[in-house]
Design a protein around this motif. Structure first.
Motif, mmCIF file in Angstrom:
data_model
loop_
_atom_site.group_PDB
_atom_site.id
_atom_site.type_symbol
_atom_site.label_atom_id
_atom_site.label_comp_id
_atom_site.label_asym_id
_atom_site.label_seq_id
_atom_site.Cartn_x
_atom_site.Cartn_y
_atom_site.Cartn_z
ATOM 1 N N PRO A 22 0.520 -1.349 -0.020
ATOM 2 C CA PRO A 22 0.219 0.368 0.566
ATOM 3 C C PRO A 22 1.162 1.222 0.150
ATOM 4 C CG PRO A 22 -0.396 -0.768 1.923
ATOM 5 C CD PRO A 22 0.208 -1.971 1.444
ATOM 6 N N GLY A 23 0.793 2.045 -1.190
ATOM 7 C CA GLY A 23 1.843 3.010 -0.817
ATOM 8 C C GLY A 23 2.353 3.422 -2.444
ATOM 9 N N GLN A 24 2.411 2.113 -2.809
ATOM 10 C CA GLN A 24 3.035 2.196 -4.089
ATOM 11 C C GLN A 24 2.938 2.565 -5.395
ATOM 12 O OE1 GLN A 24 4.624 -1.895 -4.076
ATOM 13 N NE2 GLN A 24 6.985 -1.415 -3.534
ATOM 14 N N HIS A 25 3.597 2.889 -6.227
ATOM 15 C CA HIS A 25 3.495 3.553 -7.793
ATOM 16 C C HIS A 25 3.683 2.657 -8.681
ATOM 17 C CE1 HIS A 25 7.122 5.577 -6.421
ATOM 18 N NE2 HIS A 25 7.229 4.732 -7.937
ATOM 19 N N LEU A 26 3.254 3.027 -10.878
ATOM 20 C CA LEU A 26 3.327 2.536 -11.636
ATOM 21 C C LEU A 26 3.316 3.943 -12.477
ATOM 22 C CD1 LEU A 26 -0.224 0.720 -11.694
ATOM 23 C CD2 LEU A 26 2.548 0.265 -10.572
ATOM 24 N N ALA A 27 4.579 3.448 -12.768
ATOM 25 C CA ALA A 27 5.346 4.259 -13.782
ATOM 26 C C ALA A 27 4.794 3.891 -15.681
ATOM 27 C CB ALA A 27 6.680 4.178 -14.154
ATOM 28 N N LEU A 28 3.709 4.359 -16.309
ATOM 29 C CA LEU A 28 3.002 4.839 -17.050
ATOM 30 C C LEU A 28 4.019 5.411 -18.638
ATOM 31 C CD1 LEU A 28 -0.266 5.171 -16.275
ATOM 32 C CD2 LEU A 28 0.885 3.358 -15.621
ATOM 33 N N ARG A 29 3.634 4.300 -19.883
ATOM 34 C CA ARG A 29 4.662 4.622 -20.550
ATOM 35 C C ARG A 29 4.340 4.415 -21.962
ATOM 36 N NH1 ARG A 29 10.146 0.564 -22.070
ATOM 37 N NH2 ARG A 29 8.548 -0.707 -22.326
ATOM 38 N N ARG A 30 4.630 5.942 -22.806
ATOM 39 C CA ARG A 30 3.744 5.572 -24.522
ATOM 40 C C ARG A 30 5.198 6.543 -24.637
ATOM 41 N NH1 ARG A 30 0.820 10.491 -25.390
ATOM 42 N NH2 ARG A 30 -0.830 9.230 -26.998
ATOM 43 N N ILE A 36 -0.995 3.721 -6.883
ATOM 44 C CA ILE A 36 -2.299 2.867 -6.790
ATOM 45 C C ILE A 36 -2.618 3.455 -6.009
ATOM 46 C CG2 ILE A 36 -2.600 0.571 -6.188
ATOM 47 C CD1 ILE A 36 0.423 0.160 -7.280
ATOM 48 N N CYS A 37 -4.244 3.548 -6.324
ATOM 49 C CA CYS A 37 -5.536 4.026 -5.457
ATOM 50 C C CYS A 37 -5.992 2.469 -4.866
ATOM 51 C CB CYS A 37 -6.334 5.498 -5.687
ATOM 52 S SG CYS A 37 -7.027 4.662 -7.171
ATOM 53 N N SER A 38 -5.912 1.357 -5.587
ATOM 54 C CA SER A 38 -6.635 0.506 -4.784
ATOM 55 C C SER A 38 -6.181 0.095 -3.245
ATOM 56 C CB SER A 38 -6.282 -0.641 -6.125
ATOM 57 O OG SER A 38 -5.566 -1.223 -6.859
ATOM 58 N N PRO A 39 -6.538 -0.843 -3.124
ATOM 59 C CA PRO A 39 -5.816 -1.468 -2.112
ATOM 60 C C PRO A 39 -4.836 -2.387 -2.116
ATOM 61 C CG PRO A 39 -8.595 -1.566 -1.175
ATOM 62 C CD PRO A 39 -8.265 -0.646 -2.509
ATOM 63 N N ALA A 40 -4.044 -2.996 -1.221
ATOM 64 C CA ALA A 40 -2.983 -4.082 -1.997
ATOM 65 C C ALA A 40 -3.962 -5.111 -1.555
ATOM 66 C CB ALA A 40 -1.903 -3.289 -0.536
ATOM 67 N N PRO A 41 -3.559 -6.655 -2.692
ATOM 68 C CA PRO A 41 -3.998 -8.012 -1.495
ATOM 69 C C PRO A 41 -3.415 -8.142 -0.844
ATOM 70 C CG PRO A 41 -2.607 -7.952 -3.837
ATOM 71 C CD PRO A 41 -2.571 -5.944 -3.025
ATOM 72 N N HIS A 42 -4.178 -8.908 -0.043
ATOM 73 C CA HIS A 42 -3.854 -9.618 0.977
ATOM 74 C C HIS A 42 -2.222 -11.148 0.629
ATOM 75 C CE1 HIS A 42 -4.184 -10.288 5.645
ATOM 76 N NE2 HIS A 42 -4.074 -11.596 5.158
ATOM 77 N N ILE A 87 5.507 3.677 2.020
ATOM 78 C CA ILE A 87 4.772 2.356 2.531
ATOM 79 C C ILE A 87 4.232 2.448 3.848
ATOM 80 C CG2 ILE A 87 5.625 1.570 0.202
ATOM 81 C CD1 ILE A 87 7.188 -0.495 1.828
ATOM 82 N N LEU A 88 3.040 1.565 3.744
ATOM 83 C CA LEU A 88 2.807 1.286 5.244
ATOM 84 C C LEU A 88 1.982 -0.565 5.142
ATOM 85 C CD1 LEU A 88 2.338 1.715 7.889
ATOM 86 C CD2 LEU A 88 -0.495 2.213 7.772
ATOM 87 N N GLU A 89 3.233 -1.056 5.906
ATOM 88 C CA GLU A 89 2.407 -2.476 5.531
ATOM 89 C C GLU A 89 1.702 -2.436 7.068
ATOM 90 O OE1 GLU A 89 2.687 -4.405 4.220
ATOM 91 O OE2 GLU A 89 4.726 -4.043 2.596
ATOM 92 N N PRO A 90 0.580 -3.071 6.918
ATOM 93 C CA PRO A 90 -0.590 -3.774 8.218
ATOM 94 C C PRO A 90 -0.483 -3.497 9.730
ATOM 95 C CG PRO A 90 -1.372 -4.041 5.934
ATOM 96 C CD PRO A 90 0.082 -4.120 5.953
ATOM 97 N N ALA A 91 -0.549 -2.780 10.579
ATOM 98 C CA ALA A 91 0.424 -3.161 11.785
ATOM 99 C C ALA A 91 -0.752 -2.669 13.036
ATOM 100 C CB ALA A 91 1.573 -2.892 12.359
ATOM 101 N N PRO A 92 -0.880 -2.951 14.424
ATOM 102 C CA PRO A 92 -1.947 -1.772 15.253
ATOM 103 C C PRO A 92 -1.263 -0.987 15.084
ATOM 104 C CG PRO A 92 -0.838 -4.445 15.835
ATOM 105 C CD PRO A 92 -0.458 -3.899 14.850
ATOM 106 N N GLY A 93 -2.291 0.297 15.629
ATOM 107 C CA GLY A 93 -1.672 1.822 16.268
ATOM 108 C C GLY A 93 -2.082 2.545 15.614
ATOM 109 N N LEU A 94 -1.789 3.616 16.320
ATOM 110 C CA LEU A 94 -2.223 4.886 15.344
ATOM 111 C C LEU A 94 -1.590 5.519 14.293
ATOM 112 C CD1 LEU A 94 -4.594 7.444 15.127
ATOM 113 C CD2 LEU A 94 -3.550 8.247 17.447
#
Length: 352
Positions: free
Chosen positions: A38-46, A59-65, A108-115
């Motif tokens: 979660p938080g990574q990006h894609l480079a698009l090329r043309r 990427i705005c979609s959630p990361a797959p588990h 990025i943020l790998e899911p973990a407990p906390g605020l």
């Protein structure tokens, strides 16, 4: 190593008058390669008139588990004179194929407990939307506070998606919105979020010292103001992560920063090594690209971090750095697109 693959456009959704969300289908054989944090990006090329153009979008979609994604979604905001953003808003359509690099980035943020908390402006919501949605879905004890700013409500990207997070996680997702050019019936007063205002607002929204990680994303001025405000509030540097979407072109390099008359770059890339002479004024990346077209890069502006490399030996001068954390530069990493050889021999490793 990051690689490009053609992906089919599944949808182009209008978000605002000047932004869209593009959804790509990912075929089964490529899903593992497009697994993302979660938080990574894609480079698009043309290719336009024989020139290769690359642009980076988060990427705005959630990361797959677990398994790789069957779809990927990115947000694109129009930039005046922007080649790819103009194409995305005016020409791109479902069924088209686009060359898409495999995911990259360390914001990025790998899911973990906390605020956790974020301060975002404009299209800076894009990676944070993925971060917050993934965290709240995968970590039932986590909480997230989002402070976002935009010009007007009509120009605000992903309004529905953020509202959906608020509806699904009312006790764990906190949202505050500030509009710089429009009054709101409820919420924060209008006006720009500068350092002074953030220094007062953030402690009023949440217990600043209890936040495990801060994520700052958007225009350079906002990110810098938020970083300075957090520093004055006593937040440890290691808890603050930032990503900048756009900066003005760098000014010409002063004459007294010119490197040696002759220099050589040696690069390790995808398991193979080579050495090449540097031409006048070239960066490390430009030297490598003349000889290895597979060298990783996206923005060439010191923003995305795709060209990160480890400096094995020699010395370089980086024109600017908006992508690497201080811990990374201290460990020996450089941005190849911004680094000019300062010694006659420079060796870098893109594989580390």
């Amino acid at each position: 190593m990051a690689r490009f693959h053609p992906l089919r456009v599944a949808a182009v959704d209008r978000l605002t008058d000047d932004s869209v969300a593009i959804t790509f289908d990912v075929p089964p054989q490529l899903r593992e390669e497009y697994r993302h944090a979660p938080g990574q990006h894609l480079a698009l090329r043309r290719i336009v008139d024989g020139e290769e153009i690359r642009r980076t979008y988060s990427i705005c979609s959630p990361a797959p588990h677990s398994a790789g994604p069957d779809r990927l979604r990115v947000g694109v905001r129009f930039i005046e004179g922007g080649n790819f953003s103009t194409y995305a808003l005016k020409e791109l359509a479902p069924g088209d194929d686009v060359e898409v690099m495999t995911p990259a980035g360390r914001f990025i943020l790998e899911p973990a407990p906390g605020l956790y908390a974020a301060v975002v402006g404009g299209s800076g919501i894009t990676p944070v939307l993925s971060i917050a949605a993934t965290l709240l879905a995968q970590e039932p004890t986590a909480r997230f506070c989002l402070l976002r700013t935009d010009r007007t409500a009509a120009s605000t990207m992903f309004l529905d998606e953020v509202a959906d997070l608020k509806d699904r996680y009312p006790d764990r997702f906190q949202l505050a919105t500030a509009l710089s050019r429009e009054e709101q019936q409820a919420g924060l007063p209008s006006g720009r979020l500068d350092q002074e205002r953030l220094g007062t607002l953030l402690p009023a929204l949440l217990p600043v010292q209890e936040v495990e990680g801060w994520f700052l994303c958007g225009p350079y001025g906002l990110v810098q103001s938020a970083e300075n405000a957090l520093r004055e509030l006593g937040v440890e540097r290691t808890r603050v992560h930032q990503e900048i979407f756009h900066v003005d072109p760098a000014p010409p390099r002063p004459a007294d920063t010119v490197g040696p008359e002759h220099s050589t770059v040696t690069a390790q890339l995808d398991g193979r090594s080579g050495s090449w002479s540097v031409q006048d004024g070239e960066t490390v990346l430009e030297t490598v690209l003349r000889n290895r077209s597979d060298a990783p890069y996206a923005c060439k502006g010191g923003v995305c971090g795709t060209c990160r490399a480890f400096l094995v030996s020699g010395d370089v001068r980086m024109d600017r750095n908006f992508a690497l954390e201080p811990e990374e530069t201290e460990a020996g990493y450089i941005l190849a697109c911004q680094s000019h050889p300062a010694t006659e021999k420079v060796e870098v490793d893109f594989d580390r």
